[in-house]
Scaffold this motif. Structure first.
Motif, PDB file in Angstrom:
ATOM      1  N   VAL A 848       0.841  -1.196   0.000  1.00 59.86           N
ATOM      2  CA  VAL A 848       0.000   0.000   0.000  1.00 59.86           C
ATOM      3  C   VAL A 848       0.880   1.251   0.000  1.00 59.86           C
ATOM      4  CG1 VAL A 848      -1.582   1.368   1.406  1.00 59.86           C
ATOM      5  CG2 VAL A 848      -2.016  -1.052   1.052  1.00 59.86           C
ATOM      6  N   ILE A 850       0.537   5.768   0.000  1.00 56.61           N
ATOM      7  CA  ILE A 850      -0.383   6.834   0.389  1.00 56.61           C
ATOM      8  C   ILE A 850       0.105   8.154  -0.207  1.00 56.61           C
ATOM      9  CG2 ILE A 850      -1.362   8.142   2.311  1.00 56.61           C
ATOM     10  CD1 ILE A 850      -1.162   5.672   4.017  1.00 56.61           C
ATOM     11  N   THR A 851      -0.836   8.910  -0.761  1.00 60.66           N
ATOM     12  CA  THR A 851      -0.579  10.260  -1.257  1.00 60.66           C
ATOM     13  C   THR A 851      -1.505  11.211  -0.518  1.00 60.66           C
ATOM     14  OG1 THR A 851      -0.010   9.389  -3.437  1.00 60.66           O
ATOM     15  CG2 THR A 851      -0.480  11.751  -3.281  1.00 60.66           C
ATOM     16  N   GLU A 852      -0.943  12.192   0.188  1.00 56.74           N
ATOM     17  CA  GLU A 852      -1.756  13.108   0.978  1.00 56.74           C
ATOM     18  C   GLU A 852      -2.136  14.347   0.173  1.00 56.74           C
ATOM     19  OE1 GLU A 852       0.340  14.050   4.518  1.00 56.74           O
ATOM     20  OE2 GLU A 852       0.354  11.976   5.292  1.00 56.74           O
ATOM     21  N   PHE A 861      -7.135  11.999   1.138  1.00 61.27           N
ATOM     22  CA  PHE A 861      -5.844  11.391   0.849  1.00 61.27           C
ATOM     23  C   PHE A 861      -6.084  10.173  -0.042  1.00 61.27           C
ATOM     24  CE2 PHE A 861      -7.403   9.513   4.724  1.00 61.27           C
ATOM     25  CZ  PHE A 861      -7.122   8.165   4.605  1.00 61.27           C
ATOM     26  N   GLU A 862      -5.021   9.774  -0.711  1.00 61.53           N
ATOM     27  CA  GLU A 862      -5.138   8.731  -1.725  1.00 61.53           C
ATOM     28  C   GLU A 862      -4.381   7.480  -1.251  1.00 61.53           C
ATOM     29  OE1 GLU A 862      -4.748   9.303  -6.299  1.00 61.53           O
ATOM     30  OE2 GLU A 862      -2.778   8.773  -5.515  1.00 61.53           O
ATOM     31  N   ILE A 863      -5.072   6.334  -1.371  1.00 64.55           N
ATOM     32  CA  ILE A 863      -4.434   5.043  -1.090  1.00 64.55           C
ATOM     33  C   ILE A 863      -4.327   4.277  -2.400  1.00 64.55           C
ATOM     34  CG2 ILE A 863      -4.712   2.805   0.055  1.00 64.55           C
ATOM     35  CD1 ILE A 863      -6.061   4.174   2.341  1.00 64.55           C
ATOM     36  N   TYR A 865      -2.523   0.818  -4.477  1.00 66.12           N
ATOM     37  CA  TYR A 865      -2.117  -0.555  -4.155  1.00 66.12           C
ATOM     38  C   TYR A 865      -1.408  -1.192  -5.341  1.00 66.12           C
ATOM     39  CZ  TYR A 865      -2.528  -5.436  -2.601  1.00 66.12           C
ATOM     40  OH  TYR A 865      -2.258  -6.723  -2.215  1.00 66.12           O
TER      41      TYR A 865
END
Length: 878
Positions: A848, A850-852, A861-863, A865
């Motif tokens: 995973v 993450i982009t805040e 925020f963006e997760i 995968y």
């Protein structure tokens, strides 16, 4: 080359056929046949000799084939052995197959003509069934073959048969009459036959049939014995009978199950494998008949068992209802004896309607309440009878008159009690008036005249008098006149006289008080000096004092605040804080004691009552073996608080600063609340099923609880929440940095427990997840979010996702995985149910990213995968 000869004959009529044709048995034959048939086990030694075989082969028209293979001692066989074996073999095929007629194959290729002749003679004289054809493989040696040809022509009349006798020279001739697939390998065929296995199957099938019959007879006899048993007339004998019958039935069921397994343990399958062959093996007709027989026997056994179980179910219900009836009759006799209801009515009538004083009237009321409590047993018994009637009890005609009688007695008692209460309440009010008047007169007499001459003395006496006059309103003495006016016509003459006297005394006493009050006011008004008005001040509450002192200490510009006054202020502040601290501590200990008492009342008043024999007949059936579900680990919580935690808190009375250490020391023990809260949904579901039962009502009455059990079962949940509130208040009052640190740690411990309880309650509500939640690591966070999803690999237009309506998802973040669930909230039967979380998707945290601050929005925020193969935008729900 085969020779074909016909000889006229008829079978011997003196031989009796055996009746063990299993494939021919019907239900009546199996279950009711008294004549014991011939069994394989009876002639097992003769069958082992193999001088005659039923291999399962059939002729072209379906005729069964019996083979007489080469057997050196055939001529020496006893007639009885020969007859038994042939009779047994001819009884095995079905009636339809046997009616076609049997084909006999006599193999004498290595023998002499004399053996052929003897075999034909025996068959002609003792064969017990219809014959269609006799095939003889003549001796292979030239001389014996020639003799056989001559002999069959010369002795054809001796064999007395009405069927053809065909003399065959070779196996190829035999195959012209019977297909190879119906002949064993010894006769050049392909039919598989193992004699030992055939014997094993025959004995197994016959043993099973005998067992089925004996089982049916055993069940029938047991059922007859049960149905003919007379029901006892007392509780203990009925209990013993119920126990004895249940034990017999259980032993019978266990023994029956062990002894009625079908051959090959095939019971319950769609097809029964009665021969140890490969899956490609095709059953021959005899094997198919065997299979059909076992299936029919099993069906008959199942039918017999089902019929018995239905009978047993009705019989068991009747015995239980009989036990309920005996309990009801026994309790009815107890509440109806002279020492109970009759004596209660007599005692009620004997109670006086009047009392000489307030204490006397209160004693009469106490006696009345005691009688009322004793009479409640009759009401409870009547309610029990009504429950039996509503449940469809077989003895309704016996129960209903007793219930009617109990209701009638209870109604009479209740009416008389109500009348007594009405009269005694008026009498109590009347005696209260007299008592108040007497005390008031004594008060007036006790006020010294000389002391009242001064202004201070007059004010004291006036205040004393006014305070006493307010007690008349508090005791509602003025209602006596209203009650008299409302009930004057129904009051008895003695009561009417006493009330009139009391009202007159009250009027006179009030007049005396009024006059004395006027005099005292005049005396207190003398030598009055003007009073300097002072601005009102707010109530000096601890919080107000502390806030004012703190404000003063921070104000450097107050000229009247000297170092000495500042020190005194600090001392006052310390005293106020310590007072608040000890006040919170006192509340903590007092509420802890009350909490322990409430837990004890639950354990003793409810949990222990489940073992009370007097209440056994009103305990709901759903509670059997389910007390742990209802109460959870409440005993464990009670033991912890009663034996450890309460004592440790009490030791902190003089040193409140040690409270934090108590919570830190017992951090592990406080985890019991997590287990309790996890069980709470199951406990509430069980309570909804049985909470309105007579059992819980009686327990609540005995405990004199105003609230029902479910309210008390919430106490542990409320208590663990109360701790954190008190610790927060203590933290506000803490002065020392060291003490504050320990309090903050204790508060964090309690909050962590509450969070753990909350998280566990959410986790147990997750449905549809096929893995093990324990393998996902620690739960770090959970909550509801708006989720936009894109499952296209390499998708870069994240802005397009915002156009779609977001999904509402509840996210569970573990060390190793992120779970997406859908929250569901439902109601059932008017009760709110705890929310559940339906599992939808999961992501392994190892893949995973993450982009805040998506699109400059700090709330999103963006997760992503697995290299943005799956992309999700997350936003906190409003």
């Amino acid at each position: 080359m085969a020779t074909h000869t016909c000889v006229c004959s008829c079978p011997a009529e003196s031989k009796v056929k055996a009746c063990w044709g299993l494939s021919q048995w019907g239900e009546d034959e199996i279950m009711q046949q008294d004549i014991r048939p011939l069994l394989a086990v009876d002639i097992i030694e003769q069958l082992h000799k193999q001088f005659a075989l039923l291999s399962g082969g059939r002729g072209r028209d379906g005729a069964p084939i019996i083979t007489f293979p080469e057997y050196s001692g055939f001529n020496e066989l006893p007639d009885e052995d020969f007859v038994n074996v042939v009779t047994y073999l001819t009884s095995i095929p079905s009636l339809d197959a046997a009616s076609i007629g049997f084909i006999i194959i006599i193999d004498r290729r290595r023998d002499k003509w004399s053996s052929v002749k003897a075999s034909l003679a025996r068959i002609a004289g003792a064969f017990p069934a219809n014959l269609q054809l006799v095939l003889v493989l003549r001796p292979s040696r030239f001389f014996q073959r020639a003799i056989a040809d001559i002999g069959i022509r010369l002795h054809r009349e001796d064999f007395k048969m009405k069927v053809p006798i065909v003399m065959l020279n070779s196996l190829s001739d035999l195959h012209g009459y019977v297909d190879k697939g119906q002949l064993t390998c010894e006769l050049g065929g392909s039919l598989q036959y193992c004699h030992s296995q055939w014997l094993h199957h025959r004995t197994a099938i016959e043993n099973f049939a005998v067992t089925v019959k004996s089982t049916a007879q055993m069940l029938q006899k047991f059922g007859t014995d049960l149905s003919e048993t007379e029901l006892p007339n007392d509780v203990q004998c009925t209990k013993d009978l119920l126990t004895a019958h249940t034990e017999k039935r259980n032993k019978l069921k266990v023994g029956k199950h062990a002894s009625t397994q079908p051959p090959g343990h095939c019971r319950g399958r769609n097809s029964l494998s009665l021969v140890n062959k490969t899956e490609s093996h095709v059953l021959n007709p005899d094997e198919m008949d065997n299979q059909t027989t076992v299936e029919r026997l099993m069906a008959q056994l199942d039918e017999t068992e089902n019929a018995f179980e239905q009978f047993w179910s009705k019989h068991h219900v009747k015995l239980e209802q009989c036990l309920q009836l005996r309990h009801f009759e026994q309790d009815f006799r107890e509440v109806h004896t002279t020492s109970c209801l009759d004596s209660l009515m007599a005692a009620l009538m004997w109670l006086s309607d009047l009392g000489d004083c307030v204490t006397g009237v209160e004693q009469i009321l106490a006696d009345l309440r005691r009688l009322e409590t004793s009479a409640e047993k009759a009401q409870l018994q009547a309610g029990h009878g009504e429950q039996l009637i509503q449940s469809g009890h077989y003895a309704v005609d016996s129960i209903r008159p007793k219930c009617v009688e109990l209701h009638h007695i209870c109604d009479d008692f209740s009416n008389e009690t109500k009348k007594k209460y009405d009269v005694l309440s008026k009498s109590l009010l009347e005696t209260s008036v007299n008592h108040w008047c007497e005390c008031g007169v004594y008060l007036l007499a006790s006020q010294a005249v000389d002391k009242c001459q001064s202004q201070e003395g007059a004010e004291t006496a006036l205040l004393e008098l006014e305070n006493y006059m307010t007690t008349a309103e508090q005791q509602q003495l003025g209602q006596l006149k209203d009650l008299y006016n409302q009930n004057e016509l129904v009051l008895t003459q003695p009561i009417k006289v006493k009330v009139q006297t009391a009202l007159k005394r009250l009027e006179e006493a009030e007049e005396m008080f009024r006059k004395r009050r006027v005099s005292l006011k005049k005396l207190s008004a003398k030598q009055t000096r003007p009073v300097q008005p002072v601005a009102p001040r707010p109530e000096a509450s601890p919080n107000y004092v502390m806030s004012r002192l703190c404000l003063s200490s921070q104000n450097q510009g107050l000229s009247f605040f000297t170092p000495r006054t500042h020190a005194r202020t600090q001392t006052i502040m310390f005293s106020v804080v310590l007072s608040l601290y000890r006040h919170i501590m006192t509340e903590l200990i007092e509420t802890e004691r009350l909490y322990v008492e409430e837990l004890q009342s639950i354990m003793q008043g409810y949990a222990a009552a489940l073992g009370d024999s007097e209440l056994a007949h009103v305990i709901p059936a759903v509670l059997e073996n389910n007390s742990d579900v209802l109460f959870g680990n409440l005993p464990e919580i009670y033991d912890f608080h009663n034996k450890m935690f309460l004592r440790e808190l009490e030791n902190c009375v003089e040193k409140p600063e040690l409270v934090a250490k108590c919570f830190l020391k017992r951090k592990e023990e406080l985890q019991v609340y997590e287990k309790y809260c996890q069980n709470k949904p199951r406990s509430e579901a069980l309570w909804r099923q049985c909470g309105d039962s007579v059992f819980f009502q009686e327990c609540q009455r005995r405990l004199d609880h105003k609230l029902s059990l479910d309210a008390y079962l919430l106490k542990p949940v409320q208590r663990i929440t109360k701790y954190q509130l008190m610790l927060k208040e203590m933290l506000k009052c803490s002065r020392s940095s060291e003490g504050m640190a320990e309090l903050e740690e204790a508060l964090a411990t309690v909050l962590e427990i509450i969070k753990s309880v909350n998280d566990s309650m959410h986790q147990i509500a997750i449905t549809g997840f096929e893995g093990n939640l324990n393998d996902l690591g620690k739960l770090l966070m959970q909550g509801s979010f708006n989720v936009w999803a894109d499952h296209k690999k390499g998708h870069s237009k994240v802005k397009d996702l915002a156009r779609f309506k977001p999904m509402q998802r509840h996210l569970f973040l573990y060390n190793n995985m992120l779970l997406f669930c859908k929250k569901r909230e439902e109601t059932s039967d008017g009760h709110e149910k705890s929310p559940s979380y339906s599992f939808k998707h999961s992501l392994k945290m190892s893949a995973v990213g993450i982009t805040e601050n998506v699109k400059g929005d700090v709330k999103k925020f963006e997760i992503w995968y697995n290299g943005r193969e799956e992309v999700y935008i997350i936003q906190v729900s409003a």
